[in-house]
Design a protein around this motif. Structure first.
Motif, PDB file in Angstrom:
ATOM      1  N   ASP A  31     -62.770 -43.769 -28.288  1.00 12.75           N
ATOM      2  CA  ASP A  31     -61.867 -42.787 -28.891  1.00 12.75           C
ATOM      3  C   ASP A  31     -62.650 -42.055 -29.972  1.00 12.75           C
ATOM      4  OD1 ASP A  31     -59.990 -41.454 -30.461  1.00 12.75           O
ATOM      5  OD2 ASP A  31     -58.458 -43.001 -30.138  1.00 12.75           O
ATOM      6  N   ILE A  32     -62.667 -40.734 -29.892  1.00 16.77           N
ATOM      7  CA  ILE A  32     -63.469 -39.964 -30.840  1.00 16.77           C
ATOM      8  C   ILE A  32     -63.001 -40.186 -32.280  1.00 16.77           C
ATOM      9  CG2 ILE A  32     -62.165 -37.791 -30.675  1.00 16.77           C
ATOM     10  CD1 ILE A  32     -65.979 -38.286 -31.069  1.00 16.77           C
ATOM     11  N   HIS A  33     -61.718 -40.458 -32.465  1.00 21.14           N
ATOM     12  CA  HIS A  33     -61.222 -40.688 -33.838  1.00 21.14           C
ATOM     13  C   HIS A  33     -61.871 -41.927 -34.445  1.00 21.14           C
ATOM     14  CE1 HIS A  33     -57.699 -38.280 -32.245  1.00 21.14           C
ATOM     15  NE2 HIS A  33     -58.229 -37.557 -33.198  1.00 21.14           N
ATOM     16  N   THR A  34     -62.081 -42.945 -33.633  1.00 19.78           N
ATOM     17  CA  THR A  34     -62.709 -44.175 -34.117  1.00 19.78           C
ATOM     18  C   THR A  34     -64.210 -43.962 -34.290  1.00 19.78           C
ATOM     19  OG1 THR A  34     -61.141 -45.243 -32.650  1.00 19.78           O
ATOM     20  CG2 THR A  34     -62.784 -46.666 -33.667  1.00 19.78           C
ATOM     21  N   LEU A  35     -64.824 -43.330 -33.276  1.00 16.99           N
ATOM     22  CA  LEU A  35     -66.276 -43.139 -33.307  1.00 16.99           C
ATOM     23  C   LEU A  35     -66.709 -42.211 -34.441  1.00 16.99           C
ATOM     24  CD1 LEU A  35     -66.960 -42.729 -29.494  1.00 16.99           C
ATOM     25  CD2 LEU A  35     -67.627 -44.652 -30.915  1.00 16.99           C
ATOM     26  N   GLN A  36     -65.811 -41.291 -34.791  1.00 14.50           N
ATOM     27  CA  GLN A  36     -66.165 -40.288 -35.800  1.00 14.50           C
ATOM     28  C   GLN A  36     -66.540 -40.932 -37.133  1.00 14.50           C
ATOM     29  OE1 GLN A  36     -63.077 -38.244 -37.670  1.00 14.50           O
ATOM     30  NE2 GLN A  36     -64.598 -37.231 -38.973  1.00 14.50           N
ATOM     31  N   ALA A  37     -65.874 -42.056 -37.452  1.00 10.62           N
ATOM     32  CA  ALA A  37     -66.125 -42.724 -38.731  1.00 10.62           C
ATOM     33  C   ALA A  37     -67.581 -43.157 -38.868  1.00 10.62           C
ATOM     34  CB  ALA A  37     -65.195 -43.913 -38.865  1.00 10.62           C
ATOM     35  N   THR A  38     -68.186 -43.498 -37.742  1.00  7.43           N
ATOM     36  CA  THR A  38     -69.588 -43.931 -37.785  1.00  7.43           C
ATOM     37  C   THR A  38     -70.400 -43.065 -36.822  1.00  7.43           C
ATOM     38  OG1 THR A  38     -69.131 -45.518 -36.043  1.00  7.43           O
ATOM     39  CG2 THR A  38     -69.018 -46.361 -38.307  1.00  7.43           C
ATOM     40  N   ALA A  39     -70.103 -41.758 -36.849  1.00 15.83           N
ATOM     41  CA  ALA A  39     -70.637 -40.853 -35.824  1.00 15.83           C
ATOM     42  C   ALA A  39     -72.145 -40.977 -35.623  1.00 15.83           C
ATOM     43  CB  ALA A  39     -70.252 -39.421 -36.159  1.00 15.83           C
ATOM     44  N   ALA A  40     -72.898 -40.946 -36.713  1.00 14.20           N
ATOM     45  CA  ALA A  40     -74.356 -40.951 -36.566  1.00 14.20           C
ATOM     46  C   ALA A  40     -74.827 -42.253 -35.933  1.00 14.20           C
ATOM     47  CB  ALA A  40     -75.018 -40.737 -37.918  1.00 14.20           C
ATOM     48  N   GLN A  41     -74.192 -43.359 -36.322  1.00 14.78           N
ATOM     49  CA  GLN A  41     -74.585 -44.657 -35.756  1.00 14.78           C
ATOM     50  C   GLN A  41     -74.178 -44.774 -34.293  1.00 14.78           C
ATOM     51  OE1 GLN A  41     -72.965 -46.637 -39.256  1.00 14.78           O
ATOM     52  NE2 GLN A  41     -73.830 -48.486 -38.301  1.00 14.78           N
ATOM     53  N   SER A  42     -72.919 -44.365 -33.996  1.00 13.70           N
ATOM     54  CA  SER A  42     -72.427 -44.613 -32.648  1.00 13.70           C
ATOM     55  C   SER A  42     -72.858 -43.543 -31.651  1.00 13.70           C
ATOM     56  CB  SER A  42     -70.912 -44.763 -32.646  1.00 13.70           C
ATOM     57  OG  SER A  42     -70.312 -43.836 -33.491  1.00 13.70           O
ATOM     58  N   LEU A  43     -73.141 -42.336 -32.121  1.00 15.77           N
ATOM     59  CA  LEU A  43     -73.470 -41.260 -31.175  1.00 15.77           C
ATOM     60  C   LEU A  43     -74.904 -40.759 -31.316  1.00 15.77           C
ATOM     61  CD1 LEU A  43     -70.181 -39.194 -31.616  1.00 15.77           C
ATOM     62  CD2 LEU A  43     -70.693 -40.818 -29.821  1.00 15.77           C
ATOM     63  N   GLY A  44     -75.562 -41.131 -32.377  1.00 14.70           N
ATOM     64  CA  GLY A  44     -76.904 -40.586 -32.620  1.00 14.70           C
ATOM     65  C   GLY A  44     -76.764 -39.288 -33.388  1.00 14.70           C
ATOM     66  N   SER A  45     -77.867 -38.636 -33.647  1.00 15.09           N
ATOM     67  CA  SER A  45     -77.749 -37.386 -34.417  1.00 15.09           C
ATOM     68  C   SER A  45     -78.629 -36.324 -33.783  1.00 15.09           C
ATOM     69  CB  SER A  45     -78.138 -37.619 -35.868  1.00 15.09           C
ATOM     70  OG  SER A  45     -79.410 -38.196 -35.909  1.00 15.09           O
ATOM     71  N   VAL A  61     -67.183 -33.783 -36.432  1.00 14.38           N
ATOM     72  CA  VAL A  61     -68.385 -34.344 -35.808  1.00 14.38           C
ATOM     73  C   VAL A  61     -69.502 -33.285 -35.820  1.00 14.38           C
ATOM     74  CG1 VAL A  61     -69.372 -35.283 -33.666  1.00 14.38           C
ATOM     75  CG2 VAL A  61     -67.091 -35.990 -34.396  1.00 14.38           C
ATOM     76  N   ALA A  62     -69.144 -32.041 -35.561  1.00 10.07           N
ATOM     77  CA  ALA A  62     -70.143 -30.951 -35.602  1.00 10.07           C
ATOM     78  C   ALA A  62     -70.714 -30.830 -37.010  1.00 10.07           C
ATOM     79  CB  ALA A  62     -69.524 -29.636 -35.157  1.00 10.07           C
ATOM     80  N   ASP A  63     -69.863 -30.950 -38.028  1.00  8.34           N
ATOM     81  CA  ASP A  63     -70.348 -30.881 -39.423  1.00  8.34           C
ATOM     82  C   ASP A  63     -71.426 -31.932 -39.644  1.00  8.34           C
ATOM     83  OD1 ASP A  63     -68.713 -28.825 -40.194  1.00  8.34           O
ATOM     84  OD2 ASP A  63     -67.168 -30.103 -41.078  1.00  8.34           O
ATOM     85  N   GLU A  64     -71.206 -33.095 -39.057  1.00 11.54           N
ATOM     86  CA  GLU A  64     -72.126 -34.200 -39.318  1.00 11.54           C
ATOM     87  C   GLU A  64     -73.355 -34.192 -38.399  1.00 11.54           C
ATOM     88  OE1 GLU A  64     -71.983 -39.011 -39.949  1.00 11.54           O
ATOM     89  OE2 GLU A  64     -70.110 -37.935 -39.633  1.00 11.54           O
ATOM     90  N   LEU A  65     -73.136 -33.923 -37.109  1.00 10.09           N
ATOM     91  CA  LEU A  65     -74.212 -34.183 -36.144  1.00 10.09           C
ATOM     92  C   LEU A  65     -74.862 -32.956 -35.516  1.00 10.09           C
ATOM     93  CD1 LEU A  65     -72.777 -37.214 -34.121  1.00 10.09           C
ATOM     94  CD2 LEU A  65     -74.061 -37.214 -36.263  1.00 10.09           C
TER      95      LEU A  65
END
Ligand SMILES: C[S@@+](CC[C@H](N)C(=O)[O-])C[C@H]1O[C@@H](n2cnc3c(N)ncnc32)[C@H](O)[C@@H]1O
Length: 201
Positions: free
Chosen positions: A95-109, A143-147
């Protein structure tokens, strides 16, 4: 008694659905991204792409073709993707809402394109559905702001409603150019529209 066979095709079996089946994409939505690409050239060879709401996998497959073997595409969806993907594409379930909290860790950057075709399960309540779509769009933009890297591109589906203008203003403020696009392949009755941000500031 012999039952008469129905000759009328279900309404959803339109030209795009048949074309998608023929071209081996799991959904007709691929043609919306193809139209966006034709007009705005959001994807290029070697790009690193994040695809939010990627199931059943049409955008994943199309984006993987566009970026080629030197690029990469990471998809995220609540639902698992079951189609076979080329080497440069992968999908994770979540769920993107959950993943967003740790976006860089869970999705990479360091992505240079962020696509979001996310849509809530619709209920028929126009206002509620639009509000839930806006919530997904806000998360995609966070997520775009962060990654998303500087000069990166953003494509986001939104259901038109009262939050459409504030959301397009938020995209406008963050990107060099903002475009609103309704693909021909989008069903006429659908309230979906795409907001495209080119060149992250
Ligand atoms: C229209 S479909 C995407 C189609 C896809 N672009 C394709 O071409 O195959 C919308 C997707 O958004 C996903 N979605 C909705 N809410 C989500 C969330 N909170 N996190 C991740 N995915 C979500 C749904 O599960 C659904 O698969």
């Amino acid at each position: 008694m012999t039952r008469k066979r129905a000759t009328r095709k279900p309404q959803w079996q339109d030209h795009y659905t048949r074309q998608a089946r023929k071209e081996r994409y799991p959904a007709r939505s691929v043609y919306k991204l193809a139209e966006i690409q034709k007009k705005h050239r959001v994807l290029a060879k070697g790009d690193r792409v994040l695809d939010l709401g990627c199931a059943p996998g049409s955008w994943l497959l199309y984006a993987a073709e566009q970026v080629g073997p030197g690029g990469s595409v990471l998809g995220v969806d609540l639902t698992p993707v079951t189609v076979q993907l080329p080497k440069q594409a992968q999908a994770i379930q979540g769920d993107i809402h959950t993943l967003q909290a740790t976006a860089a860790q869970s999705l990479g950057s360091a992505f240079n394109v962020l696509l979001s075709d996310m849509a809530p399960a619709t209920t028929g309540d126009r206002f509620g559905d639009a509000a839930r779509s806006y919530e997904l769009c806000r998360t995609a933009l966070a997520v775009a702001d962060e990654l998303l890297q500087a000069k990166g591109h953003f494509v986001c589906k939104i259901f038109q409603g009262e939050d459409f203008k504030p959301f397009s203003d938020q995209v406008k403020a963050r990107f060099d150019r903002m475009h609103i696009f309704k693909p021909q392949s989008s069903r006429k009755a659908s309230r979906e529209i795409f907001i495209i941000g080119l060149g992250k500031k």
